[in-house]
Scaffold this active site. Sequence first.
Site, PDB file in Angstrom:
ATOM      1  N   GLY B 866       0.780  -1.243   0.000  1.00 38.75           N
ATOM      2  CA  GLY B 866       0.000   0.000   0.000  1.00 38.75           C
ATOM      3  C   GLY B 866       0.800   1.274   0.000  1.00 38.75           C
ATOM      4  O   GLY B 866       0.435   2.253  -0.666  1.00 38.75           O
ATOM      5  N   GLU B 867       1.899   1.318   0.742  1.00 42.57           N
ATOM      6  CA  GLU B 867       2.637   2.577   0.861  1.00 42.57           C
ATOM      7  C   GLU B 867       3.509   2.848  -0.363  1.00 42.57           C
ATOM      8  O   GLU B 867       3.790   3.997  -0.688  1.00 42.57           O
ATOM      9  CB  GLU B 867       3.540   2.572   2.108  1.00 42.57           C
ATOM     10  CG  GLU B 867       3.008   1.843   3.322  1.00 42.57           C
ATOM     11  CD  GLU B 867       1.793   2.483   3.920  1.00 42.57           C
ATOM     12  OE1 GLU B 867       0.820   1.741   4.175  1.00 42.57           O
ATOM     13  OE2 GLU B 867       1.784   3.695   4.135  1.00 42.57           O
TER      14      GLU B 867
END
Lengths: 906, 906
Positions: B866-867
Amino acid sequence: MEKKALTINGIPSMIIADPEASLADVLRRQLGLTGTKVGCGTAQCGACSVIMDGKVVRSCVTKMKKVEEGARITTIEGIGSPENLHPIQVAWMVHGGAQCGFCSPGFIVSAKGLLDQNVHPTREDVRDWFQKHRNACRCTGYKPLVDAVMDAARVLRGEISKEDLVYKLPADGRVWGGSHPRPSAVAKVTGTCDYGADLGLKLPPNALQLALVQAKVSHANILSIDASETEKMPGVYKVVTHKDVKGKNRITGLITFPTNKGDGWDRPILCDTKIFQFGDAIAIVCADTIENARAAADKVKVELEELPAYMSAPAAMADDAIEIHPGTPNIYFEQKIAKGEETGPLMAQAAHVVEDDFFVGRQPHLPMEPDVGFAYFDDQGRLTIHSKSIGIHLHHAMICPGLGIEPEKLRLVQNAAGGTFGYKFSPTIEALLGVACMATDRPVFLNFDYYQQITYTGKRSPFFLKLKYGANADGKIIAMESDWSVDHGPYSEFGDLLTVRGAQFIGAGYGIPNIRGIGRTVCTNHAWGSAFRSYGSPQSEFASEVLMDELAEKMGIDPLELRYKNVYRPGDTTPSGCAPDVYSLPELIDKIRPLYEEALEKAKKESTAEKKRGVGVSIGVYGCGLDGPDSSESAVELTPDGITVYSSWEDHGQGADMGCLATAHEALRPMGIQPDKIKLVMNDTAITPNSGPAGGSRSQVVTGQAIRVGCEMLVNAMKKAGGGYRTYDEMVAEKIPLKYEGKWTASACTACDENAQGNPFPAYMYGVFLAEVEVDVKTGKTQVLKMTCACDVGKIANKLVVDGQIYGGLVQGIGLALSEDFDDLKKHVSLVGCGLPYIKDAPDALSAIYVETPRENGPFGASGVGELPLTSPHASIINAIYNACGVRITRLPALPEKVLAGLKSA
Amino acid sequence: MEKKALTINGIPSMIIADPEASLADVLRRQLGLTGTKVGCGTAQCGACSVIMDGKVVRSCVTKMKKVEEGARITTIEGIGSPENLHPIQVAWMVHGGAQCGFCSPGFIVSAKGLLDQNVHPTREDVRDWFQKHRNACRCTGYKPLVDAVMDAARVLRGEISKEDLVYKLPADGRVWGGSHPRPSAVAKVTGTCDYGADLGLKLPPNALQLALVQAKVSHANILSIDASETEKMPGVYKVVTHKDVKGKNRITGLITFPTNKGDGWDRPILCDTKIFQFGDAIAIVCADTIENARAAADKVKVELEELPAYMSAPAAMADDAIEIHPGTPNIYFEQKIAKGEETGPLMAQAAHVVEDDFFVGRQPHLPMEPDVGFAYFDDQGRLTIHSKSIGIHLHHAMICPGLGIEPEKLRLVQNAAGGTFGYKFSPTIEALLGVACMATDRPVFLNFDYYQQITYTGKRSPFFLKLKYGANADGKIIAMESDWSVDHGPYSEFGDLLTVRGAQFIGAGYGIPNIRGIGRTVCTNHAWGSAFRSYGSPQSEFASEVLMDELAEKMGIDPLELRYKNVYRPGDTTPSGCAPDVYSLPELIDKIRPLYEEALEKAKKESTAEKKRGVGVSIGVYGCGLDGPDSSESAVELTPDGITVYSSWEDHGQGADMGCLATAHEALRPMGIQPDKIKLVMNDTAITPNSGPAGGSRSQVVTGQAIRVGCEMLVNAMKKAGGGYRTYDEMVAEKIPLKYEGKWTASACTACDENAQGNPFPAYMYGVFLAEVEVDVKTGKTQVLKMTCACDVGKIANKLVVDGQIYGGLVQGIGLALSEDFDDLKKHVSLVGCGLPYIKDAPDALSAIYVETPRENGPFGASGVGELPLTSPHASIINAIYNACGVRITRLPALPEKVLAGLKSA
């Protein structure tokens, strides 16, 4: 609060609910799944049935704490949708299973539960299932519902396709006379029909919830009302009392007859000086939630001085009885009947004389939907009241002065109604809603529970009757003497008219040349009398039809043959002294006779010492119309999309929509319109014309005529000189008006005079009832095995609607005969307590035989239908009981203990 | 109020509504049609789109008075249902169109409106349509939505069947690594997924509606709060202030680092002595309706003494600045970094030195769903708070003492969340709900409007950075010096950790042997800093990646090649001094290089004098885990129906459900279970174990491991000695435990020391970003034409989820680079005002290239994802702008006027 993961209609849902809340409440109020209806709220009606983990349960009494984590729940919304109907739903539509439709979601869910388990049920399996699951219906007589389940099972078994079941317009394109499902059927079988309780939940969020403070005694002076503490309670906005009412605080009874000794201003909206009956409204608590409103209502302090309560006509007629409405005698109206010669001398010389006393009690209407409504100020500042009213223009006039509002600032709208059977001919909560809305300037919502439905709304007025026939040696009745006292409760509205009905229907069907009698309306402290299907005739004809059997017995002749001798033939007149519209009773008896004889034989063969069988008949007659020159209005408009028909033909559930559509389509048929191009706009005083109330089987005749006229005006306007019809665009281009007002008046009619003589109705309905019963001599319990009704209701507008009216009325007749009552304020306060017939109380063998004599005054030959099947079916049952076991019941209902007592004394 | 006859989803409906009410409100609050979501409430997001008479409209701004009598309205509920999905819905599922899913109903309705008109759209037609109808999505980067519409159109044109589109499990039965739609997809595409606002409407009827009294200044002393008049207003139950808070009235920041000069008890639940920022909550009005609550909130009197407001780190660091939290210096935390040798001498002898200042601002999260939640006491007396929390156990600890409740009496539950992107790593309204519920003993519901969402919730903390590289003649960076000040707003929570991220990620990706630097956390009066996707890296890596381009330019070499020289290779260490988990950056650059070269050529060819094209690259690196030996727990249970996996893997919308399912299925696969037999129970502190918060891309790694361990324990327990697996019944018969707790700890990790040295993360993610842009030299406006991300996020658990994360992150990067900001409290208060990218701001050309190097510490080789896509895509865009037109933007966002100014000064 409890958090649960449930699967509702296949959708995983997180629910946060009070463990004590009912599943029905959570589904409806929290999840917006208003397809599940709540009728009785006490597991007696099954309207709220849902399937939980494969079992049919009544959600109104299923507390959330009993709903297991992970439970799978199926509501009507999960069974099928308007665009994807389940076969059960299709079957329900084509069998006319949805009349008022309020019970339909529960029945359909229940049927789904059955067919999930057993796709090969017998009819008796279906009846057992609905009995076990307490699915109750007040409209259909149950038979069409069993028909529907049997057909749905065939689809589910793959024997026929769903498409096979679906209604198709016949080749001639005719709706009239066919079996077109009513326009509202899709909504009703899918739970998407919003009734008042559903719309109430969908009001704007600022709507206030109302709870009533009601009288717990039947007669009292009010000393004080103190709501000061109540108004401080949580969520309470206002406690409304009579002091908040801007107008006269009375519902006017619109006194019809000048001889009425009352002024018609006797019914308070909110009690001020007196309590007149148990349940009277004293105050209205307006709060944010119904729970807060109810909690607060319990805390309003009312100080009373109790008075003697007169709970029947004889009690109120006693010499020492005080005036219930001071200044008005308790007997406030009298109606004589005088037809032909004086009867005294005729009786003296008659070959056969019979007389007896009769009593028909306070039959409760028992619709599946309790009374409900709401009010708000509309965008034009009109106080707008939605209710189950079946007389929106009538009620407008009745409540306007009491509210203290200008007539043009009051608007009444009928919501879809889950059955009324006439009780909504009277205003019930309309004025309460109006007062609360005016006092708070907020939308307000009031939904009765079933206890309130029973104890607050009007009932059939009991008749105490004395009747005497004098017949010649041939059995032709030459004279009749009658006396009837009507217990109309404390409020005068329509009490005079009802008493006149006694004069019109005692002895109806028979050409009795000489009649003398008197009836009276009595003010009492029991439930106020409101209209009920067949208004006046179930009381009147019970007396004349049971006495007819007594005469036959006395004469030693067959009761059907005695009737055959006496029924209207050309030259005969009705009790009102006018000629009947048609003479179909002899033909109807001819149709019944072979069945009757077969039934008699079968009964004799199948009677045992323990279970005695018997057969009874009766004649039923009722008029269509209010009284005298009744009239109605409609409007018909050509639009770009088709034709819009405007009318205030209110619906009890009887099928007003179907009546409008069938009549309009028949009138418009020359121009070749499809039924789906006819849009119905109904029942809103702001936009639909005054068609008069939907009562007295007048609508198909009087409003039907108004629609016919309007449609014909439009058709004529659209007709081209050279043949064919103009299009919408052509009409607009030629500046020909698009909208036409259709008006019709029963101009040949005259109201009855002081001797009850006149020509009150533009059309009549005729029927012969044949009842086959079995009496258990050990218990006194009567089971009706079969009911047949041969009838002439004129040309049939819609077969599903007419069948439905007949079957439903017959089963209400069974209830009236055997079980239904509202007398004991402790016992008669629930569906079961009031004696509602469930499916196993009704025979699967219900049948209707039609003779379709066209009526001159009805559109396309139609007469009315709704009242006919409840005119006298109960008399045929009572006569059948006598035939079975020799017990003559003259005071209804014929409860087992009453029959047993008769058996013992015999 | 206005009465209207509407047809809603094919169902004729009577609606009574305020003409001023929005259609969305009527659909949702009155009709219970909660499939229509309300995001911004101001027509900027399209979540509320419905079709009215054939036109797509935003129902949130469509007033009922504009809804015509007879209008036909289609909502998501009318398009398809879970059991009868529309092809658009199927396409949405298989393309991963629903991430958080909050925008899905609006997009699908909008797409239906398009395809009803044009069943042959081009991709650009679809993009134009969504742009025109303002359908906004924050998760997907839009591309998958266009893919879905294109496929649905193929079905509607009959080119493929709906069934062709439906996902099928591959032949090997494997879920892991495939494109299984997430379990919540059906609910999300049908509108049946209940988010907090939907559940709030479905609470028990006694729930109170909350409105906040909020600060309208940024810094003040509170002199008095007077709610005495307010409590008398209609519908108001209580006005809750700090005096009603039972506990410490503080949300504890759980100070991580002992050197932090604050105590972590600086954030009030309800302000008592001071206002610390604009929007701070001062009081809560609890009322029956939200309208009444809001009206009353406006009347609470708050007397303030305004103080100087420090709206940035430099302002708060000024000598004359007063302490915002008296007793705690405004600079309350410092983190050094010291790796290798002293950098001063190295810089002096370096062949090439570059240095620059950078600023990355207060990026707002802009989820489509505004903050929402509710609270109640559950059936065990626990205060139960439902919210969008992505750290239910973490928040439990943070709010418990402030509320003054025993830990075992507090329960936190995550609702389906319509996007958080990290802002819900902090408590927002949880404690407010808890206080109001405790004070009223009633269920309470609070739903922010979008203005509140923006002004109350935390933001990305701006970094002011100074950065310096020293490189040898070859371009190998030998030394880095850094200084960064973090504007963390007034509340300390996680501020220290964030500042440490600067040390960990400035220069990440490169094997820089010698680093010196210092960062500091500064207390200001602007928005409190909360987590945001890629936490710290978009600030840190922006500096290091733009400076890398400056170095390349200074050296005259290609920026990609300069990076290639410097990226991690065996022997290199991260800024934290540890070895990276894998060395995939060279391979990723190799994958990007041909595309990069092609892009450069294309840009040169297609540049014009007016529209200059350019290409930029950047390296992105982020760690997976909180910091140090992170751990997580799960539980796995054999049930009669299958296997239940319990975890607190909270979902922002990223696909926690899919992660759970894929990981569990892979671990359980030896015993041959079907995915539909795996039940997920998630995110309720009362029933799911502490899996730690869902942030820092840790969940797939750490919680994934915990699930793997639990599943393997069960599989082992079920294994029979002779081969095969025991059934449920056999397990029970043999009394073998059915439930197993899976725990996993990143035991190899160590937290960073005072020199920021350590081994903080069990796994990392690596990426190379390639941006292609066009700058309009007349306006300064930059259009991103294409974004490519080559990345290594380990083995891919689910292709749809990972693609969705990459595309969505890239478009958030575009926003961060070009438009997004929250600085001006008047201007930056709406989606548009904050610079949200719409579909035409994002390129249709988004692509992801994967290198799947298995990770030792991840389950089945997975890392997080996600990051990664938001680590530095904005740097590649900024570098591309420079490449296009020679303007070097170092302070984000690169608004047109800023670029234009650069062009003019060049």
